[in-house]
Motif scaffolding. Structure first.
Motif, PDB file in Angstrom:
ATOM      1  N   VAL A   1       0.833  -1.210   0.000  1.00  0.00           N
ATOM      2  CA  VAL A   1       0.000   0.000   0.000  1.00  0.00           C
ATOM      3  C   VAL A   1       0.868   1.259   0.000  1.00  0.00           C
ATOM      4  O   VAL A   1       0.350   2.363   0.095  1.00  0.00           O
ATOM      5  CB  VAL A   1      -0.978   0.024   1.209  1.00  0.00           C
ATOM      6  CG1 VAL A   1      -1.961  -1.118   1.124  1.00  0.00           C
ATOM      7  CG2 VAL A   1      -0.217  -0.006   2.527  1.00  0.00           C
ATOM      8  N   LYS A   2       2.185   1.098  -0.117  1.00  0.00           N
ATOM      9  CA  LYS A   2       3.105   2.234  -0.004  1.00  0.00           C
ATOM     10  C   LYS A   2       3.690   2.715  -1.327  1.00  0.00           C
ATOM     11  O   LYS A   2       4.412   3.689  -1.345  1.00  0.00           O
ATOM     12  CB  LYS A   2       4.243   1.886   0.954  1.00  0.00           C
ATOM     13  CG  LYS A   2       3.793   1.797   2.393  1.00  0.00           C
ATOM     14  CD  LYS A   2       4.981   1.715   3.302  1.00  0.00           C
ATOM     15  CE  LYS A   2       4.560   1.826   4.744  1.00  0.00           C
ATOM     16  NZ  LYS A   2       5.711   1.777   5.644  1.00  0.00           N
ATOM     17  N   GLY A   3       3.446   2.030  -2.427  1.00  0.00           N
ATOM     18  CA  GLY A   3       3.929   2.524  -3.711  1.00  0.00           C
ATOM     19  C   GLY A   3       5.042   1.708  -4.332  1.00  0.00           C
ATOM     20  O   GLY A   3       5.484   0.701  -3.784  1.00  0.00           O
ATOM     21  N   PRO A   4       5.532   2.140  -5.506  1.00  0.00           N
ATOM     22  CA  PRO A   4       6.446   1.349  -6.335  1.00  0.00           C
ATOM     23  C   PRO A   4       7.858   1.147  -5.786  1.00  0.00           C
ATOM     24  O   PRO A   4       8.583   0.324  -6.308  1.00  0.00           O
ATOM     25  CB  PRO A   4       6.487   2.136  -7.653  1.00  0.00           C
ATOM     26  CG  PRO A   4       6.146   3.533  -7.265  1.00  0.00           C
ATOM     27  CD  PRO A   4       5.185   3.414  -6.114  1.00  0.00           C
ATOM     28  N   ASN A   5       8.237   1.853  -4.752  1.00  0.00           N
ATOM     29  CA  ASN A   5       9.570   1.641  -4.186  1.00  0.00           C
ATOM     30  C   ASN A   5       9.621   0.439  -3.259  1.00  0.00           C
ATOM     31  O   ASN A   5      10.657   0.128  -2.690  1.00  0.00           O
ATOM     32  CB  ASN A   5      10.050   2.884  -3.428  1.00  0.00           C
ATOM     33  CG  ASN A   5      10.370   4.022  -4.372  1.00  0.00           C
ATOM     34  OD1 ASN A   5      10.707   3.791  -5.527  1.00  0.00           O
ATOM     35  ND2 ASN A   5      10.244   5.235  -3.891  1.00  0.00           N
ATOM     36  N   TYR A   6       8.495  -0.239  -3.090  1.00  0.00           N
ATOM     37  CA  TYR A   6       8.399  -1.399  -2.211  1.00  0.00           C
ATOM     38  C   TYR A   6       7.999  -2.626  -3.023  1.00  0.00           C
ATOM     39  O   TYR A   6       7.427  -2.503  -4.101  1.00  0.00           O
ATOM     40  CB  TYR A   6       7.342  -1.163  -1.116  1.00  0.00           C
ATOM     41  CG  TYR A   6       7.703  -0.031  -0.191  1.00  0.00           C
ATOM     42  CD1 TYR A   6       8.410  -0.277   0.986  1.00  0.00           C
ATOM     43  CD2 TYR A   6       7.379   1.277  -0.500  1.00  0.00           C
ATOM     44  CE1 TYR A   6       8.760   0.762   1.839  1.00  0.00           C
ATOM     45  CE2 TYR A   6       7.725   2.322   0.339  1.00  0.00           C
ATOM     46  CZ  TYR A   6       8.418   2.059   1.505  1.00  0.00           C
ATOM     47  OH  TYR A   6       8.764   3.073   2.338  1.00  0.00           O
TER      48      TYR A   6
END
Length: 163
Positions: free
Chosen positions: A23-28
Motif C-alpha cells: 500500500v506504499k507505492g512502487p519503491n516497495y
C-alpha cells in the motif's frame, strides 16, 4: 486470514493468503510476507514446501538473498540443521567477496555480494515470480517455490484474489 486460523486441509500455498498487498507505492515489493512469518504453522508449511523438491539431496549450506531470503533461508537452514549464508547488498561485508549485478523488484540495478570463504560449487534456487531473472534461474538450476501453478499467473501480474 486470522493469524491463529489454520485450515483443516492445508494445501501447498495455503499460507500465501496471510500476505498483504503493498500500500506504499512502487519503491516497495508488491507483497508483504511479514504476517506469514508471524504464523507458526504457516511459516513451517512454507519452509516444508520450499524444501520438498530437495528431499534426499546432499545439502551443505543454505544461502538467502536480502530480506525475504534471509528469513526463509535461515528457517530452511535451521530445519535442515545446516549453516546459513547471507547474500548481501554490496558494501555490507567486511571480508573477501564475489559480486553479481542484478535488478530488484522495482527495476533498480544493484550489486549483491557473498563471502568467498564459505561456498563451493553446486547451486539450487527458490523463486517466487516468473520474472525474466526467475526464468533464467529456473532454466539453469534445480528450483523450488511455494506458489501453486494455478496461482502463478496472479503472482506474475501482482494480483492476489485467493480462491
Amino acid at each position: 486470514m486470522d493469524l491463529c486460523h489454520v485450515p483443516a486441509t492445508r494445501e501447498k500455498g495455503w499460507y500465501l493468503a496471510l500476505m498483504a498487498p503493498n500500500v506504499k507505492g512502487p519503491n516497495y515489493a508488491w507483497l508483504d510476507p511479514s504476517r506469514l512469518y508471524c504464523h507458526p504453522q504457516g511459516l513451517q508449511d512454507c519452509v516444508a514446501d520450499l524444501l520438498q523438491p530437495f528431499q534426499g539431496d546432499a545439502i551443505d549450506m543454505v544461502a538467502g538473498i536480502d530480506a525475504m531470503g534471509f528469513i526463509l533461508g535461515a528457517a530452511a537452514a535451521a530445519t535442515l540443521r545446516k549453516g546459513f549464508l547471507a547474500i548481501r547488498k554490496a558494501g555490507h561485508l567486511c571480508v573477501q567477496t564475489e559480486a553479481q549485478p542484478y535488478s530488484d523488484y522495482s527495476g533498480r540495478q544493484k550489486l549483491m555480494e557473498l563471502r568467498t570463504d564459505a561456498i563451493s560449487p553446486g547451486v539450487a534456487a527458490i523463486c517466487m515470480e516468473s520474472s525474466e531473472g526467475g526464468k533464467w534461474i529456473q532454466e539453469r538450476y534445480k528450483c523450488s517455490h511455494c506458489v501453486p501453478a494455478r496461482l502463478q499467473p496472479r503472482f506474475d501480474q501482482h494480483q492476489l484474489g485467493w480462491d
